[in-house]
Motif scaffolding. Structure first.
Motif, PDB file in Angstrom:
ATOM      1  N   PRO A  65       0.849  -1.194   0.000  1.00 43.93           N
ATOM      2  CA  PRO A  65       0.000   0.000   0.000  1.00 43.93           C
ATOM      3  C   PRO A  65       0.894   1.257   0.000  1.00 43.93           C
ATOM      4  N   SER A  66       0.364   2.344  -0.499  1.00 41.72           N
ATOM      5  CA  SER A  66       1.160   3.568  -0.579  1.00 41.72           C
ATOM      6  C   SER A  66       1.487   4.095   0.808  1.00 41.72           C
ATOM      7  N   GLU A  67       2.484   4.968   0.884  1.00 41.29           N
ATOM      8  CA  GLU A  67       2.839   5.586   2.161  1.00 41.29           C
ATOM      9  C   GLU A  67       1.646   6.323   2.761  1.00 41.29           C
ATOM     10  N   CYS A  68       0.876   7.004   1.905  1.00 40.99           N
ATOM     11  CA  CYS A  68      -0.300   7.731   2.397  1.00 40.99           C
ATOM     12  C   CYS A  68      -1.323   6.762   2.991  1.00 40.99           C
ATOM     13  N   GLU A  69      -1.553   5.640   2.303  1.00 40.92           N
ATOM     14  CA  GLU A  69      -2.532   4.661   2.788  1.00 40.92           C
ATOM     15  C   GLU A  69      -2.097   4.061   4.125  1.00 40.92           C
ATOM     16  N   LEU A  70      -0.801   3.721   4.231  1.00 44.93           N
ATOM     17  CA  LEU A  70      -0.296   3.145   5.479  1.00 44.93           C
ATOM     18  C   LEU A  70      -0.367   4.168   6.613  1.00 44.93           C
ATOM     19  N   ALA A  71       0.008   5.405   6.315  1.00 47.14           N
ATOM     20  CA  ALA A  71      -0.028   6.446   7.343  1.00 47.14           C
ATOM     21  C   ALA A  71      -1.449   6.665   7.848  1.00 47.14           C
ATOM     22  N   GLU A  72      -2.404   6.699   6.919  1.00 45.47           N
ATOM     23  CA  GLU A  72      -3.797   6.913   7.305  1.00 45.47           C
ATOM     24  C   GLU A  72      -4.343   5.725   8.091  1.00 45.47           C
ATOM     25  N   SER A  73      -3.969   4.495   7.659  1.00 43.53           N
ATOM     26  CA  SER A  73      -4.478   3.287   8.327  1.00 43.53           C
ATOM     27  C   SER A  73      -4.030   3.206   9.773  1.00 43.53           C
ATOM     28  N   TYR A  74      -2.797   3.672  10.071  1.00 38.31           N
ATOM     29  CA  TYR A  74      -2.240   3.498  11.402  1.00 38.31           C
ATOM     30  C   TYR A  74      -2.125   4.812  12.174  1.00 38.31           C
ATOM     31  N   GLY A  75      -2.647   5.893  11.594  1.00 41.25           N
ATOM     32  CA  GLY A  75      -2.677   7.154  12.316  1.00 41.25           C
ATOM     33  C   GLY A  75      -1.302   7.713  12.611  1.00 41.25           C
ATOM     34  N   ILE A  76      -0.371   7.551  11.677  1.00 38.65           N
ATOM     35  CA  ILE A  76       0.991   8.063  11.843  1.00 38.65           C
ATOM     36  C   ILE A  76       1.341   8.930  10.648  1.00 38.65           C
ATOM     37  N   THR A  77       2.496   9.556  10.688  1.00 39.50           N
ATOM     38  CA  THR A  77       2.887  10.444   9.603  1.00 39.50           C
ATOM     39  C   THR A  77       3.513   9.661   8.447  1.00 39.50           C
ATOM     40  N   ARG A  78       3.489  10.284   7.273  1.00 35.99           N
ATOM     41  CA  ARG A  78       4.142   9.660   6.114  1.00 35.99           C
ATOM     42  C   ARG A  78       5.636   9.492   6.355  1.00 35.99           C
ATOM     43  N   GLN A  79       6.250  10.430   7.052  1.00 38.33           N
ATOM     44  CA  GLN A  79       7.684  10.334   7.316  1.00 38.33           C
ATOM     45  C   GLN A  79       7.993   9.108   8.171  1.00 38.33           C
ATOM     46  N   THR A  80       7.123   8.809   9.126  1.00 35.67           N
ATOM     47  CA  THR A  80       7.311   7.617   9.956  1.00 35.67           C
ATOM     48  C   THR A  80       7.239   6.357   9.090  1.00 35.67           C
ATOM     49  N   VAL A  81       6.253   6.312   8.197  1.00 34.50           N
ATOM     50  CA  VAL A  81       6.145   5.172   7.276  1.00 34.50           C
ATOM     51  C   VAL A  81       7.379   5.090   6.388  1.00 34.50           C
ATOM     52  N   ARG A  82       7.808   6.245   5.875  1.00 33.76           N
ATOM     53  CA  ARG A  82       8.976   6.266   4.986  1.00 33.76           C
ATOM     54  C   ARG A  82      10.217   5.751   5.694  1.00 33.76           C
ATOM     55  N   ASN A  83      10.404   6.140   6.940  1.00 34.75           N
ATOM     56  CA  ASN A  83      11.566   5.679   7.703  1.00 34.75           C
ATOM     57  C   ASN A  83      11.535   4.159   7.889  1.00 34.75           C
ATOM     58  N   ALA A  84      10.340   3.624   8.163  1.00 36.40           N
ATOM     59  CA  ALA A  84      10.211   2.173   8.332  1.00 36.40           C
ATOM     60  C   ALA A  84      10.521   1.441   7.040  1.00 36.40           C
ATOM     61  N   ILE A  85      10.011   1.962   5.926  1.00 40.06           N
ATOM     62  CA  ILE A  85      10.243   1.320   4.628  1.00 40.06           C
ATOM     63  C   ILE A  85      11.716   1.408   4.244  1.00 40.06           C
ATOM     64  N   ASP A  86      12.354   2.538   4.556  1.00 42.65           N
ATOM     65  CA  ASP A  86      13.781   2.685   4.255  1.00 42.65           C
ATOM     66  C   ASP A  86      14.599   1.566   4.904  1.00 42.65           C
ATOM     67  N   ILE A  87      14.262   1.229   6.148  1.00 44.63           N
ATOM     68  CA  ILE A  87      15.002   0.165   6.839  1.00 44.63           C
ATOM     69  C   ILE A  87      14.770  -1.174   6.145  1.00 44.63           C
ATOM     70  N   LEU A  88      13.530  -1.455   5.761  1.00 43.41           N
ATOM     71  CA  LEU A  88      13.222  -2.723   5.100  1.00 43.41           C
ATOM     72  C   LEU A  88      13.865  -2.804   3.719  1.00 43.41           C
ATOM     73  N   VAL A  89      14.029  -1.661   3.068  1.00 38.88           N
ATOM     74  CA  VAL A  89      14.772  -1.633   1.803  1.00 38.88           C
ATOM     75  C   VAL A  89      16.230  -1.998   2.046  1.00 38.88           C
ATOM     76  N   GLN A  90      16.830  -1.412   3.085  1.00 42.51           N
ATOM     77  CA  GLN A  90      18.220  -1.714   3.424  1.00 42.51           C
ATOM     78  C   GLN A  90      18.404  -3.184   3.795  1.00 42.51           C
ATOM     79  N   GLU A  91      17.372  -3.781   4.400  1.00 42.30           N
ATOM     80  CA  GLU A  91      17.447  -5.187   4.794  1.00 42.30           C
ATOM     81  C   GLU A  91      17.194  -6.138   3.630  1.00 42.30           C
ATOM     82  N   GLY A  92      16.786  -5.600   2.483  1.00 36.73           N
ATOM     83  CA  GLY A  92      16.563  -6.445   1.319  1.00 36.73           C
ATOM     84  C   GLY A  92      15.186  -7.067   1.248  1.00 36.73           C
TER      85      GLY A  92
END
Length: 240
Positions: free
Chosen positions: A34-61
Protein backbone atom coordinates in the motif's frame (compact mmCIF):
# COMPACT_ATOMS: atom_id res chain seq x y z
CA UNK A 1 -3.63 3.58 16.10
CA UNK A 2 -4.42 -0.12 15.51
CA UNK A 3 -1.44 -2.41 15.98
CA UNK A 4 0.78 0.41 17.32
CA UNK A 5 1.74 1.47 20.87
CA UNK A 6 4.09 3.89 22.59
CA UNK A 7 6.48 1.20 23.87
CA UNK A 8 8.97 1.67 21.01
CA UNK A 9 9.63 4.31 18.34
CA UNK A 10 6.75 4.32 15.88
CA UNK A 11 8.95 3.77 12.81
CA UNK A 12 10.38 0.61 14.38
CA UNK A 13 6.88 -0.65 15.20
CA UNK A 14 5.84 0.10 11.64
CA UNK A 15 8.86 -1.78 10.32
CA UNK A 16 7.93 -4.87 12.34
CA UNK A 17 4.29 -4.59 11.34
CA UNK A 18 5.14 -4.52 7.64
CA UNK A 19 7.69 -7.30 8.12
CA UNK A 20 5.08 -9.52 9.80
CA UNK A 21 2.58 -8.92 7.00
CA UNK A 22 5.25 -9.94 4.49
CA UNK A 23 6.11 -13.09 6.44
CA UNK A 24 2.44 -14.02 6.87
CA UNK A 25 1.75 -13.57 3.15
CA UNK A 26 -0.59 -10.59 3.41
CA UNK A 27 1.93 -8.68 1.30
CA UNK A 28 3.04 -11.41 -1.15
CA UNK A 29 6.44 -11.40 -2.89
CA UNK A 30 6.71 -9.46 -6.16
CA UNK A 31 3.69 -7.23 -5.36
CA UNK A 32 3.31 -3.58 -4.36
CA UNK A 33 2.84 -2.38 -0.80
CA UNK A 34 0.00 0.00 0.00
CA UNK A 35 1.16 3.57 -0.58
CA UNK A 36 2.84 5.59 2.16
CA UNK A 37 -0.30 7.73 2.40
CA UNK A 38 -2.53 4.66 2.79
CA UNK A 39 -0.30 3.15 5.48
CA UNK A 40 -0.03 6.45 7.34
CA UNK A 41 -3.80 6.91 7.31
CA UNK A 42 -4.48 3.29 8.33
CA UNK A 43 -2.24 3.50 11.40
CA UNK A 44 -2.68 7.15 12.32
CA UNK A 45 0.99 8.06 11.84
CA UNK A 46 2.89 10.44 9.60
CA UNK A 47 4.14 9.66 6.11
CA UNK A 48 7.68 10.33 7.32
CA UNK A 49 7.31 7.62 9.96
CA UNK A 50 6.14 5.17 7.28
CA UNK A 51 8.98 6.27 4.99
CA UNK A 52 11.57 5.68 7.70
CA UNK A 53 10.21 2.17 8.33
CA UNK A 54 10.24 1.32 4.63
CA UNK A 55 13.78 2.69 4.25
CA UNK A 56 15.00 0.16 6.84
CA UNK A 57 13.22 -2.72 5.10
CA UNK A 58 14.77 -1.63 1.80
CA UNK A 59 18.22 -1.71 3.42
CA UNK A 60 17.45 -5.19 4.79
CA UNK A 61 16.56 -6.45 1.32
CA UNK A 62 12.88 -7.14 2.02
CA UNK A 63 11.56 -4.28 -0.11
CA UNK A 64 12.52 -2.43 -3.26
CA UNK A 65 11.64 1.23 -3.64
CA UNK A 66 10.68 2.30 -7.19
CA UNK A 67 10.56 6.08 -7.83
CA UNK A 68 7.02 7.16 -8.62
CA UNK A 69 5.57 3.72 -7.84
CA UNK A 70 6.30 3.03 -4.17
CA UNK A 71 7.58 -0.06 -2.39
CA UNK A 72 7.57 -3.63 -3.71
CA UNK A 73 8.06 -6.88 -1.81
CA UNK A 74 11.09 -8.90 -2.82
CA UNK A 75 11.28 -12.69 -2.69
CA UNK A 76 13.84 -14.41 -0.50
CA UNK A 77 17.39 -14.21 -1.78
CA UNK A 78 18.67 -17.40 -3.41
CA UNK A 79 22.16 -18.24 -4.51
CA UNK A 80 22.67 -18.54 -8.25
CA UNK A 81 25.73 -19.08 -10.37
CA UNK A 82 25.98 -16.00 -12.58
CA UNK A 83 29.20 -16.97 -14.35
CA UNK A 84 27.34 -18.20 -17.43
CA UNK A 85 23.65 -17.44 -16.94
CA UNK A 86 22.46 -13.99 -15.90
CA UNK A 87 19.71 -11.65 -16.86
CA UNK A 88 19.79 -8.22 -18.45
CA UNK A 89 19.51 -6.30 -15.17
CA UNK A 90 22.43 -8.08 -13.52
CA UNK A 91 24.57 -7.74 -16.66
CA UNK A 92 24.01 -3.97 -16.76
CA UNK A 93 24.72 -3.59 -13.05
CA UNK A 94 27.97 -5.53 -13.45
CA UNK A 95 28.97 -3.00 -16.12
CA UNK A 96 27.97 -0.11 -13.84
CA UNK A 97 25.17 0.97 -16.16
CA UNK A 98 21.66 1.88 -15.07
CA UNK A 99 19.23 -0.74 -16.42
CA UNK A 100 15.54 -0.21 -17.08
CA UNK A 101 12.90 -2.23 -18.90
CA UNK A 102 9.67 -1.32 -20.67
CA UNK A 103 7.20 -4.15 -21.24
CA UNK A 104 5.84 -3.59 -24.75
CA UNK A 105 3.33 -6.44 -24.73
CA UNK A 106 2.48 -9.60 -22.84
CA UNK A 107 -0.06 -12.33 -23.50
CA UNK A 108 -0.99 -15.90 -22.70
CA UNK A 109 -1.57 -18.25 -25.63
CA UNK A 110 -1.72 -21.97 -26.43
CA UNK A 111 1.70 -23.50 -27.04
CA UNK A 112 0.81 -24.94 -30.45
CA UNK A 113 2.84 -27.63 -32.15
CA UNK A 114 6.19 -25.83 -32.24
CA UNK A 115 6.41 -24.66 -28.63
CA UNK A 116 4.76 -27.78 -27.22
CA UNK A 117 7.64 -29.83 -28.64
CA UNK A 118 10.18 -27.32 -27.31
CA UNK A 119 8.78 -27.24 -23.75
CA UNK A 120 7.59 -30.85 -23.56
CA UNK A 121 3.95 -29.88 -23.00
CA UNK A 122 0.67 -30.36 -24.86
CA UNK A 123 -0.25 -28.06 -27.80
CA UNK A 124 -3.29 -26.80 -25.87
CA UNK A 125 -1.24 -25.94 -22.77
CA UNK A 126 -0.67 -22.23 -22.16
CA UNK A 127 2.59 -20.33 -22.54
CA UNK A 128 3.39 -16.71 -21.71
CA UNK A 129 4.69 -14.33 -24.35
CA UNK A 130 6.54 -11.23 -23.15
CA UNK A 131 8.00 -8.54 -25.40
CA UNK A 132 10.16 -5.94 -23.68
CA UNK A 133 12.52 -3.11 -24.52
CA UNK A 134 15.77 -2.98 -22.54
CA UNK A 135 17.58 0.26 -21.77
CA UNK A 136 21.05 1.08 -20.44
CA UNK A 137 21.42 4.62 -19.07
CA UNK A 138 18.08 5.47 -20.75
CA UNK A 139 19.25 4.32 -24.20
CA UNK A 140 17.41 1.43 -25.91
CA UNK A 141 19.90 -1.34 -26.59
CA UNK A 142 17.89 -4.51 -27.15
CA UNK A 143 14.42 -5.88 -27.81
CA UNK A 144 13.48 -9.21 -26.25
CA UNK A 145 10.77 -11.78 -26.91
CA UNK A 146 10.41 -14.34 -24.12
CA UNK A 147 8.31 -17.52 -24.09
CA UNK A 148 7.72 -19.35 -20.78
CA UNK A 149 5.38 -22.31 -20.09
CA UNK A 150 2.60 -21.33 -17.71
CA UNK A 151 2.85 -24.43 -15.52
CA UNK A 152 6.29 -23.30 -14.31
CA UNK A 153 5.29 -19.76 -13.29
CA UNK A 154 1.47 -19.78 -13.00
CA UNK A 155 1.10 -16.27 -11.50
CA UNK A 156 3.48 -14.27 -13.67
CA UNK A 157 0.59 -12.25 -15.15
CA UNK A 158 0.20 -10.50 -11.78
CA UNK A 159 3.87 -9.45 -11.55
CA UNK A 160 5.15 -6.11 -12.86
CA UNK A 161 8.02 -7.18 -15.13
CA UNK A 162 9.22 -3.61 -15.54
CA UNK A 163 10.17 -3.74 -11.85
CA UNK A 164 11.06 -7.39 -11.23
CA UNK A 165 13.36 -9.31 -13.51
CA UNK A 166 12.35 -12.66 -15.00
CA UNK A 167 15.22 -14.16 -13.01
CA UNK A 168 13.65 -12.91 -9.77
CA UNK A 169 10.42 -14.63 -10.81
CA UNK A 170 12.34 -17.86 -11.35
CA UNK A 171 13.92 -17.50 -7.91
CA UNK A 172 10.47 -17.09 -6.38
CA UNK A 173 9.36 -20.37 -7.96
CA UNK A 174 12.62 -22.12 -6.93
CA UNK A 175 13.65 -22.59 -10.55
CA UNK A 176 17.42 -22.92 -10.79
CA UNK A 177 18.76 -22.28 -14.26
CA UNK A 178 21.65 -24.53 -15.22
CA UNK A 179 22.50 -24.21 -18.91
CA UNK A 180 21.45 -22.61 -22.16
CA UNK A 181 21.87 -23.32 -25.85
CA UNK A 182 22.33 -20.14 -27.86
CA UNK A 183 22.69 -19.21 -31.52
CA UNK A 184 23.69 -15.90 -33.15
CA UNK A 185 22.52 -14.40 -36.42
CA UNK A 186 22.29 -11.01 -38.14
CA UNK A 187 18.80 -9.83 -39.08
CA UNK A 188 16.83 -6.69 -39.92
CA UNK A 189 13.84 -5.54 -37.90
CA UNK A 190 10.48 -4.40 -39.18
CA UNK A 191 9.73 -0.68 -39.07
CA UNK A 192 7.95 -0.57 -35.70
CA UNK A 193 10.62 -2.61 -33.89
CA UNK A 194 13.42 -0.57 -35.48
CA UNK A 195 11.76 2.62 -34.27
CA UNK A 196 11.65 1.28 -30.71
CA UNK A 197 15.40 0.62 -30.87
CA UNK A 198 15.91 4.06 -32.51
CA UNK A 199 17.66 2.65 -35.57
CA UNK A 200 16.94 2.62 -39.30
CA UNK A 201 15.02 -0.47 -40.55
CA UNK A 202 17.88 -1.46 -42.87
CA UNK A 203 20.38 -1.51 -39.98
CA UNK A 204 21.35 -5.11 -39.09
CA UNK A 205 20.97 -6.19 -35.48
CA UNK A 206 22.35 -9.23 -33.69
CA UNK A 207 19.74 -11.87 -33.00
CA UNK A 208 20.49 -14.19 -30.10
CA UNK A 209 18.13 -17.13 -29.72
CA UNK A 210 18.51 -19.00 -26.43
CA UNK A 211 16.84 -22.09 -25.03
CA UNK A 212 17.38 -22.24 -21.27
CA UNK A 213 17.18 -25.35 -19.08
CA UNK A 214 16.91 -25.75 -15.31
CA UNK A 215 18.65 -28.24 -13.02
CA UNK A 216 15.85 -30.76 -13.65
CA UNK A 217 16.43 -30.71 -17.40
CA UNK A 218 13.21 -28.82 -18.14
CA UNK A 219 13.10 -26.15 -20.83
CA UNK A 220 12.22 -23.04 -18.82
CA UNK A 221 12.47 -20.30 -21.41
CA UNK A 222 12.93 -19.57 -25.11
CA UNK A 223 14.31 -16.09 -25.73
CA UNK A 224 14.89 -13.99 -28.84
CA UNK A 225 17.10 -10.97 -28.14
CA UNK A 226 17.56 -8.36 -30.88
CA UNK A 227 20.61 -6.33 -29.84
CA UNK A 228 22.03 -3.16 -31.39
CA UNK A 229 25.53 -3.85 -32.67
CA UNK A 230 26.60 -0.25 -32.07
CA UNK A 231 25.68 -0.47 -28.38
CA UNK A 232 26.53 -4.06 -27.44
CA UNK A 233 29.55 -6.30 -27.49
CA UNK A 234 29.78 -9.90 -26.38
CA UNK A 235 32.60 -12.19 -25.37
CA UNK A 236 32.87 -15.97 -25.51
CA UNK A 237 35.00 -18.02 -23.12
CA UNK A 238 36.34 -21.44 -24.04
CA UNK A 239 37.48 -24.11 -21.62
CA UNK A 240 39.72 -26.98 -22.55
Amino acid sequence: MAGMSYQAPLYLQMRELVRSKIEEGEYPPLTALPSECELAESYGITRQTVRNAIDILVQEGLLRRVPGKGGYVLCRKMERDLDELQGFTQTMLDKRLKPSIKVVSRAMRPAGENYSLMFGIQPEDDIYYIKRLCYANSEPISLEEIYIPRYLVPKIEGIDLSIFSVYEVYDFYNIRLERARQTLDLVQLDLSDARMLEIEPETPVMLFEATTYDDQGRVVEFNRNYARGDKCNFSVHFKK
